[in-house]
Design an enzyme around this catalytic site. Structure first.
Site, PDB file in Angstrom:
ATOM      1  N   GLY A   1     -47.679  17.020  26.424  1.00 38.17           N
ATOM      2  CA  GLY A   1     -48.022  16.471  27.705  1.00 38.17           C
ATOM      3  C   GLY A   1     -48.857  15.498  27.605  1.00 38.17           C
ATOM      4  N   TYR A   2     -49.761  15.336  26.694  1.00 31.67           N
ATOM      5  CA  TYR A   2     -50.685  14.172  26.596  1.00 31.67           C
ATOM      6  C   TYR A   2     -49.886  12.805  26.300  1.00 31.67           C
ATOM      7  CZ  TYR A   2     -53.838  10.646  24.693  1.00 31.67           C
ATOM      8  OH  TYR A   2     -54.429   9.459  24.217  1.00 31.67           O
TER       9      TYR A   2
END
Length: 243
Positions: free
Chosen positions: A162-163
């Site tokens: 997700g980063y």
């Protein structure tokens, strides 16, 4: 630092998120040295206090604003903008340095809550804060909205989760906001620093073997540039300055 650099942010008010982190603390101190009144935003008050003490020795007294981006709501950001406007009278720049990264994990094995948290803290929250601050920024003659963005070629690869996806989103946000705000006093840009010796990078690389990383202070002057009138040269761009 020469006299011109010292005056680059004279009488400006700058908000720095993640102000107790690697790049955030270095940038906040550099902004104070350049004459800015700095609003220090972060979730860990003891660490914010240490940055506060360092800045008091360098420039105008900063304003502390403890806030956890993970749990903050749009109303919280509106309250922040209101407080800055009432206590300092203006806002000339926002520098987004806050980031959340918990380590390399294949998407297939990423906890759904962890994925959602990464997207929220690294993308949704910076936008909510920016949206709340834009009316105040627009009152300045020249204002800057700056997003620190990781190397997209690296974090777009496997296991950044997700980063990594959020970083791609930030780059798109810079281009979209630039188009929408092109005829306003608010400049939008991104800063892509090189590898830095920070706790975030240590989550992905073994520190003692990471010979590419530089101290965050190396890139603090670039933050000052983008927040100052000189940043107009990078309007709408994601700038990757040389170390």
């Amino acid at each position: 630092m020469d006299d011109n650099a010292v005056a680059a942010l004279d009488r400006r008010v700058v908000l720095v998120t993640g102000a107790h982190g690697g790049l955030g603390s270095a940038a906040a101190i550099a902004c104070a040295r350049a004459g800015a009144t700095v609003v220090l935003l972060g979730r860990r008050l003891p660490k914010l206090n240490r940055v506060y003490d360092a800045i008091r020795a360098e420039g105008p007294e900063p304003l502390l604003y403890p806030l956890d981006l993970e749990g903050a709501s749009p109303d919280d950001y509106a309250e922040l903008a209101g407080r800055v406007g009432s206590e300092l009278g203006r806002l000339d720049g926002v520098l987004h340095c806050a980031a959340d990264f918990r380590g390399l994990t294949p998407l297939l094995h990423t906890d759904p809550a962890a994925f959602a948290r990464a997207i929220h803290v690294n993308l949704t929250a910076p936008w909510w804060l920016s949206q709340a601050c834009l009316p105040l920024l627009a009152k300045a003659d020249d204002a800057a909205l700056v997003f620190a963005i990781n190397d997209l070629a690296r974090v777009g690869k496997a296991n950044w989760g997700g980063y990594g996806i959020a970083q791609q989103g930030l780059a798109s946000l810079v281009g979209m906001l630039h188009s929408e705000l092109a005829n306003t006093p608010v400049r939008v840009s991104g800063l892509q620093p090189g590898p830095m010796r920070t706790p975030l990078r240590a989550m992905a690389y073994v520190e003692q073997d990471d010979r590419l990383a530089r101290p965050p202070e190396v890139y603090a002057p670039a933050c000052v540039t983008l927040l100052s009138p000189a940043g107009a040269a990078h309007r709408g761009q994601v700038w990757a300055p040389a170390p």
